[in-house]
Design an enzyme around this catalytic site. Structure first.
Site, short mmCIF file in Angstrom:
data_model
loop_
_atom_site.label_atom_id
_atom_site.label_comp_id
_atom_site.label_asym_id
_atom_site.label_seq_id
_atom_site.Cartn_x
_atom_site.Cartn_y
_atom_site.Cartn_z
N ASP A 129 -5.06 -5.75 -6.43
CA ASP A 129 -4.94 -4.33 -6.19
C ASP A 129 -3.30 -3.75 -6.36
OD1 ASP A 129 -6.52 -6.09 -4.58
OD2 ASP A 129 -6.91 -4.71 -3.02
N ASP B 30 0.77 -1.07 0.13
CA ASP B 30 0.05 0.19 0.14
C ASP B 30 0.86 1.42 -0.02
OD1 ASP B 30 -2.55 -1.13 0.02
OD2 ASP B 30 -2.29 -1.85 2.03
N1 GLY Z 1 -6.73 -2.53 -1.24
C1 GLY Z 1 -7.91 -2.81 -0.59
C2 GLY Z 1 -9.13 -2.57 -1.19
O1 GLY Z 1 -9.27 -2.16 -2.44
O2 GLY Z 1 -10.22 -2.61 -0.29
#
Ligand code: GLY
Length: 401
Positions: free
Chosen positions: A182, A122
């Site tokens: 993601d 992230d």
């Molecule tokens: N990256 C986590 C989500 O999309 O909830």
């Protein structure tokens, strides 16, 4: 007799006038989308809310049910970069110095992430949305330094045996070496760094990660797994899972959006046509399965549809990806197809069903964060607003207005 005729004429005229007014109202509803008005209103709202903040060590994430104000999270939360990022977009549109000041105030506390050991993938969301937009708009060299450090930190999660980044070190027990869809979004930080004075190996890491994701997470039918699990030692692919979707084999809406955007961006950065074809495949699947109002339910395969929440954030992410894709395909028909699809998503989000208006401090209603955990169900979430603002600005640029 004359009086009767006159009265019927008047009644008929009245009915006709009422019907035309009704028709006009529904036409108005369709043609009402005015990007300048929407952007102006959004920026005004963002500015009004931002002015009230005097602490910059926590960041808006969602608006709880029965609340009208944002709930805040810490710097380390995966969503910390979206609020400063949205302030930068609002500043980009308006040139408003007050917005710039608040964007700076909320961006700078995130620096610590770039210089701490990597907790997860992230870092890209946290730093590229905040510092990335800040650097793009101001050219501040200190921001560039932070971004380069952030890319190096993210790259420490790369496992050369697998050829991909370990997205969630905290989930190793459950998924072994895991790479999630993601994570495609956060390759942009690595591609950017490799072009802007960072180590050239960052490009190879990003490209290899995209290749592994394409090979193992994107399914034959054009949908995507949320999580890919790999053997840490041998690098062999073990299994696809879901984490936030309905089932391992289902099509989790936001994951599909991350894939569309991530592979379009990976093609833009590498020129590898396999990534372009993957972005097309994911997009076609997403568009083909959209429900009637054009905004996806949280997972396309939840058997309880239509009695389940929508995910406006998935629509906003996909809208950005589709507009990116429309600028990359050569064929004119495909260009229009993906541009129109992206624009329609933005128009649908800008309708009274999805805009928050005065209901709360967010721009959009109806996002779903983590349905399996019953968390952030059908509420405003900051990344929906961030990508919605990005989509509006992309649309404005593409339409040249
Ligand atoms: N990256 C986590 C989500 O999309 O909830």
């Amino acid at each position: 007799m004359r009086v009767v005729k006159l009265v019927s004429f008047l009644v008929l005229s009245l009915v006709f006038a009422c019907n035309s007014a009704k028709k006009e109202r529904s036409l108005n509803e369709v043609s009402k989308f005015n990007i300048e008005n929407i952007l102006k209103n959004n920026v005004e709202k963002i500015k009004t809310v931002a002015q009230t903040y005097t602490r910059f060590d926590s960041f808006p994430r969602h608006v709880n049910k029965n609340n009208t104000q944002w709930s805040f999270v810490k710097t380390t939360d995966w969503c910390s970069g979206f609020y400063p990022g949205m302030l930068w977009y609002a500043y980009e549109y308006s040139g408003d110095e007050g917005l710039k000041k608040q964007a700076v105030n909320f961006t700078e506390p995130l620096k610590v992430i770039a210089y701490s050991s990597a907790r997860n993938h992230d870092i890209g969301f946290q730093l590229y949305c905040s510092y990335g937009n800040g650097y793009r708009l101001t050219g501040n060299q200190n921001y560039k330094e932070v971004l380069l450090a952030a890319a190096d930190t993210l790259a420490t999660l790369y496992n050369p045996k697998v050829g991909s980044i370990l997205s969630w070190p905290s989930q190793i027990k459950r998924y072994k070496h895991n790479t999630i869809i993601d994570n495609m979004m956060n390759l942009e930080l690595l591609f950017w760094a490799a072009k802007n004075g960072g180590d050239k190996s960052l490009y190879n890491i990003a490209k290899s990660h995209a290749e592994q994701t394409m090979k193992h997470l994107v399914r034959e039918d054009g949908s995507a797994f949320h999580v890919g699990s790999f053997d840490i030692e041998t690098g062999a692919f073990l299994q696809g899972y879901t984490h936030q979707g309905y089932a391992n084999e289902s099509m989790w809406a936001r994951g599909q959006g991350w894939g569309i955007y991530g592979f379009a961006m990976a093609y833009r950065e590498t020129g590898d046509s396999n990534f372009l074809n993957t972005a097309i495949k994911l997009s076609d699947k997403f568009l083909e399965r959209l429900p009637e109002d054009g905004i996806p339910f949280w997972d396309f395969d939840d058997p309880k549809i239509p009695n389940v929440p929508k995910d406006a954030s998935a629509a906003a992410v996909a809208a950005c990806g589709l507009m990116e894709l429309s600028g990359l395909v050569q064929d004119e028909k495909l260009k229009s197809k993906y541009f129109n699809a992206g624009k329609t998503l933005v128009e649908n989000l800008s309708s009274s069903a999805y805009l928050s208006h005065a209901k709360n401090d967010a721009l959009l209603l109806h996002s779903t964060g983590n349905h399996p955990k019953n968390k952030e169900m059908d509420v405003p979430i900051i990344y929906a607003d961030y990508y919605y603002m990005e989509a509006l600005l992309r649309l404005k640029k593409l339409e040249n207005i």
